[in-house]
Design an enzyme around this catalytic site. Sequence first.
Site, PDB file in Angstrom:
ATOM      1  N   LYS A 135       0.838  -1.218   0.000  1.00 25.87           N
ATOM      2  CA  LYS A 135       0.000   0.000   0.000  1.00 25.87           C
ATOM      3  C   LYS A 135       0.864   1.256   0.000  1.00 25.87           C
ATOM      4  CE  LYS A 135      -1.886  -1.479   3.819  1.00 25.87           C
ATOM      5  NZ  LYS A 135      -1.327  -2.833   3.857  1.00 25.87           N
TER       6      LYS A 135
ATOM      7  N   GLY B 105       3.048  -0.741   8.846  1.00 22.86           N
ATOM      8  CA  GLY B 105       4.443  -0.537   8.429  1.00 22.86           C
ATOM      9  C   GLY B 105       4.424  -0.382   6.923  1.00 22.86           C
ATOM     10  N   HIS B 106       4.506   0.839   6.459  1.00 20.25           N
ATOM     11  CA  HIS B 106       4.412   1.110   5.021  1.00 20.25           C
ATOM     12  C   HIS B 106       5.783   1.514   4.499  1.00 20.25           C
ATOM     13  CE1 HIS B 106      -0.191   1.933   5.423  1.00 20.25           C
ATOM     14  NE2 HIS B 106       0.172   0.721   5.807  1.00 20.25           N
TER      15      HIS B 106
ATOM     16  N   GLN C  37      -3.296  -2.001   7.346  1.00 24.79           N
ATOM     17  CA  GLN C  37      -3.650  -3.426   7.466  1.00 24.79           C
ATOM     18  C   GLN C  37      -4.318  -3.880   6.160  1.00 24.79           C
ATOM     19  OE1 GLN C  37      -4.697  -1.332  10.565  1.00 24.79           O
ATOM     20  NE2 GLN C  37      -2.515  -1.636  10.790  1.00 24.79           N
TER      21      GLN C  37
HETATM   22  P1  GDP Z   1       2.284  -2.153   3.081  1.00 28.59           P
HETATM   23  O1  GDP Z   1       2.180  -2.366   4.544  1.00 28.59           O
HETATM   24  O2  GDP Z   1       1.084  -2.629   2.339  1.00 28.59           O
HETATM   25  O3  GDP Z   1       2.637  -0.736   2.724  1.00 28.59           O
HETATM   26  O4  GDP Z   1       3.494  -3.066   2.582  1.00 28.59           O
HETATM   27  P2  GDP Z   1       4.933  -3.217   3.300  1.00 28.59           P
HETATM   28  O5  GDP Z   1       5.703  -1.990   3.044  1.00 28.59           O
HETATM   29  O6  GDP Z   1       4.773  -3.650   4.702  1.00 28.59           O
HETATM   30  O7  GDP Z   1       5.511  -4.451   2.519  1.00 28.59           O
HETATM   31  C1  GDP Z   1       5.713  -4.437   1.145  1.00 28.59           C
HETATM   32  C2  GDP Z   1       7.201  -4.696   0.872  1.00 28.59           C
HETATM   33  O8  GDP Z   1       7.388  -5.024  -0.482  1.00 28.59           O
HETATM   34  C3  GDP Z   1       8.071  -3.474   1.097  1.00 28.59           C
HETATM   35  O9  GDP Z   1       9.341  -3.892   1.497  1.00 28.59           O
HETATM   36  C4  GDP Z   1       8.115  -2.813  -0.280  1.00 28.59           C
HETATM   37  O10 GDP Z   1       9.292  -2.030  -0.478  1.00 28.59           O
HETATM   38  C5  GDP Z   1       8.148  -4.030  -1.160  1.00 28.59           C
HETATM   39  N1  GDP Z   1       7.495  -3.887  -2.459  1.00 28.59           N
HETATM   40  C6  GDP Z   1       6.402  -3.162  -2.808  1.00 28.59           C
HETATM   41  N2  GDP Z   1       6.062  -3.404  -4.086  1.00 28.59           N
HETATM   42  C7  GDP Z   1       6.962  -4.301  -4.562  1.00 28.59           C
HETATM   43  C8  GDP Z   1       7.128  -4.990  -5.819  1.00 28.59           C
HETATM   44  O11 GDP Z   1       6.358  -4.824  -6.750  1.00 28.59           O
HETATM   45  N3  GDP Z   1       8.164  -5.863  -5.913  1.00 28.59           N
HETATM   46  C9  GDP Z   1       9.023  -6.096  -4.901  1.00 28.59           C
HETATM   47  N4  GDP Z   1       9.995  -6.978  -5.085  1.00 28.59           N
HETATM   48  N5  GDP Z   1       8.905  -5.464  -3.699  1.00 28.59           N
HETATM   49  C10 GDP Z   1       7.878  -4.608  -3.540  1.00 28.59           C
HETATM   50  P1  IMO Z   2       0.186  -2.771   7.225  1.00 25.68           P
HETATM   51  O1  IMO Z   2      -0.552  -1.468   7.209  1.00 25.68           O
HETATM   52  C1  IMO Z   2       0.321  -6.934   8.461  1.00 25.68           C
HETATM   53  C2  IMO Z   2      -1.585  -7.932  12.261  1.00 25.68           C
HETATM   54  C3  IMO Z   2      -0.681  -8.389  13.407  1.00 25.68           C
HETATM   55  C4  IMO Z   2      -1.617  -9.362  14.094  1.00 25.68           C
HETATM   56  C5  IMO Z   2      -2.980  -8.690  13.964  1.00 25.68           C
HETATM   57  C6  IMO Z   2      -3.409  -7.882  15.194  1.00 25.68           C
HETATM   58  O2  IMO Z   2       1.657  -2.639   7.250  1.00 25.68           O
HETATM   59  O3  IMO Z   2      -0.304  -3.684   6.166  1.00 25.68           O
HETATM   60  P2  IMO Z   2      -2.616  -5.528  16.165  1.00 25.68           P
HETATM   61  O4  IMO Z   2      -1.284  -5.086  16.676  1.00 25.68           O
HETATM   62  O5  IMO Z   2      -3.143  -4.716  15.044  1.00 25.68           O
HETATM   63  O6  IMO Z   2      -3.629  -5.719  17.272  1.00 25.68           O
HETATM   64  O7  IMO Z   2      -2.339  -7.017  15.583  1.00 25.68           O
HETATM   65  O8  IMO Z   2      -2.870  -7.811  12.858  1.00 25.68           O
HETATM   66  N1  IMO Z   2      -1.230  -6.622  11.679  1.00 25.68           N
HETATM   67  C7  IMO Z   2      -0.655  -6.482  10.471  1.00 25.68           C
HETATM   68  N2  IMO Z   2      -0.202  -7.410   9.600  1.00 25.68           N
HETATM   69  N3  IMO Z   2       0.373  -5.630   8.147  1.00 25.68           N
HETATM   70  C8  IMO Z   2      -0.101  -4.694   8.998  1.00 25.68           C
HETATM   71  O9  IMO Z   2      -0.181  -3.381   8.669  1.00 25.68           O
HETATM   72  C9  IMO Z   2      -0.612  -5.097  10.242  1.00 25.68           C
HETATM   73  N4  IMO Z   2      -1.123  -4.451  11.313  1.00 25.68           N
HETATM   74  C10 IMO Z   2      -1.518  -5.393  12.170  1.00 25.68           C
HETATM   75  O10 IMO Z   2       0.472  -9.014  12.915  1.00 25.68           O
HETATM   76  O11 IMO Z   2      -1.678 -10.578  13.392  1.00 25.68           O
HETATM   77 MG    MG Z   3       3.232  -3.265   6.089  1.00 27.15          MG
END
Ligand code: GDP
Ligand code: IMO
Ligand code: MG
Length: 427
Positions: free
Chosen positions: A16, A40-41, A222
């Site tokens: 996201k 965690g974005h 999430q």
């Molecule tokens: P979010 O929580 O939905 O914002 O996603 P996260 O940031 O937690 O996890 C996505 C991970 O994949 C991050 O490390 C991004 O840098 C990485 N990422 C996002 N899009 C791509 C993609 O198209 N390919 C690869 N290899 N990594 C990606």
């Molecule tokens: P983003 O925005 C992935 C999961 C936790 C746990 C459950 C409940 O980066 O996609 P909480 O601390 O919210 O009460 O935990 O939800 N969880 C996520 N898993 N991405 C997240 O956020 C999450 N935020 C919470 O691992 O299973």
């Molecule tokens: Mg994340």
Amino acid sequence: MTNVTIIGLQWGDEGKGKIVDFLSDKFDAVVRFQGGHNAGHTIKVGDQVYKLSLLPSGLIRNKFSVIGSGVVVDAAAFFSEIERIEAQGLKISPEKLAIADNCCLILSIHRELDQLLEAQKGENKIGTTGRGIGPAYEDKAGRRAIRICDLFNDEILRERLKNLLFYHNLLRKSLGVEERSVDDLIVELNQIRTKIKPFVRSSYEILQKLTSCKSVMFEGAQGALLDVGFGTYPFVTSSNTIAAQVGLGSCMGSDAIQKTLGILKAYTTRVGSGPFPTELNDEAGKMLREAGNEIGTVTGRTRRCGWFDAALVRHSIKMSNAKEIALTKLDVLDWFKKIKICVAYKIDGKIYEYLPQSIDLWDKIEPIYQEFDGWLAKTSDAKTFDELPQNAQKYIKKIEEICGVKVSILSNGAGRNNTIILDEFYK
Ligand code: GDP
Ligand code: IMO
Ligand code: MG
């Protein structure tokens, strides 16, 4: 321009942050509307990697950003995140960042309770992020929470804390931990009361400001399957994560929801406990984890990995009215000779096109797969759909067909340049 809502359609971490950052250039404002610093974005810009938990991703492009009233705010975490991001060279100022005054606070007692309750559950734990999100939302619903607007009147703050601690100390006593006092929490809050004030705006002021924008982007945290009502309860987070929450949590009301762009990872991952029908505990799962670098941004836990599950996301797609999606991490599948998509489940001989809510059925799920030939070629250099290997194109078309969505954006790498736009609207 139109407002766009970004919603994760799986269990979070779909990418996201990357998509919000990529698109936010074209929007006047970016708004978080639920969750807290459990998110965690990750955003990669050149060599810089930004990890945002509470701050809206629009700040990376210096867009006006809002922490809306549906978010639970840990003020200490808010300032340490600002410090961390500013150390990377960005400036986060109150001119560009507003927090709604009716956000509920996460205090140290919430974090402690989250961790204590998880420890009590042992093997049955949810696997929360341990950041106090659940207990903070419980207090909100229980009408005990401290809201940001309570911080600026000593008398009201003391009264509200007394009321909150009456409840928490009952719990703390029964869990065998020391009670906390109002003075104790005042000391904690004094560290942030004056500092946070410049960022605080009334939710009405935010409504006015956002309504005057040509286009607003809503940044979901999430994923739909972690929604407290529609997700894999009880293995969920404590907020509503689907698009309908935008109206409630953004300060803007339900008129705000116009277009939803769902985010789907080209396979499935999950952090924490709960059902995962297509989970792979074999070499293929290991390959997904390694090629996708599937390690949690917030907790550093390895993510569970499995094949793309259409049965799982069918409901999510409908619930958020996501007619279009951004399909991310396609490049992670470059290494696979064969790739599978789960199209439905068989449970006790019956076919299900969705995940049933009854916990007792989850252990009996047999995923029904369609298998495809992989492409065994690098996709991250492709700049257009046509430049992708034939089998990758087929895989994308198959996801569109099975899920009944249109892929509007393809992500084939973490950086901004690794993004292929397939719909004029996003150009
Ligand atoms: P979010 O929580 O939905 O914002 O996603 P996260 O940031 O937690 O996890 C996505 C991970 O994949 C991050 O490390 C991004 O840098 C990485 N990422 C996002 N899009 C791509 C993609 O198209 N390919 C690869 N290899 N990594 C990606
Ligand atoms: P983003 O925005 C992935 C999961 C936790 C746990 C459950 C409940 O980066 O996609 P909480 O601390 O919210 O009460 O935990 O939800 N969880 C996520 N898993 N991405 C997240 O956020 C999450 N935020 C919470 O691992 O299973
Ligand atoms: Mg994340």
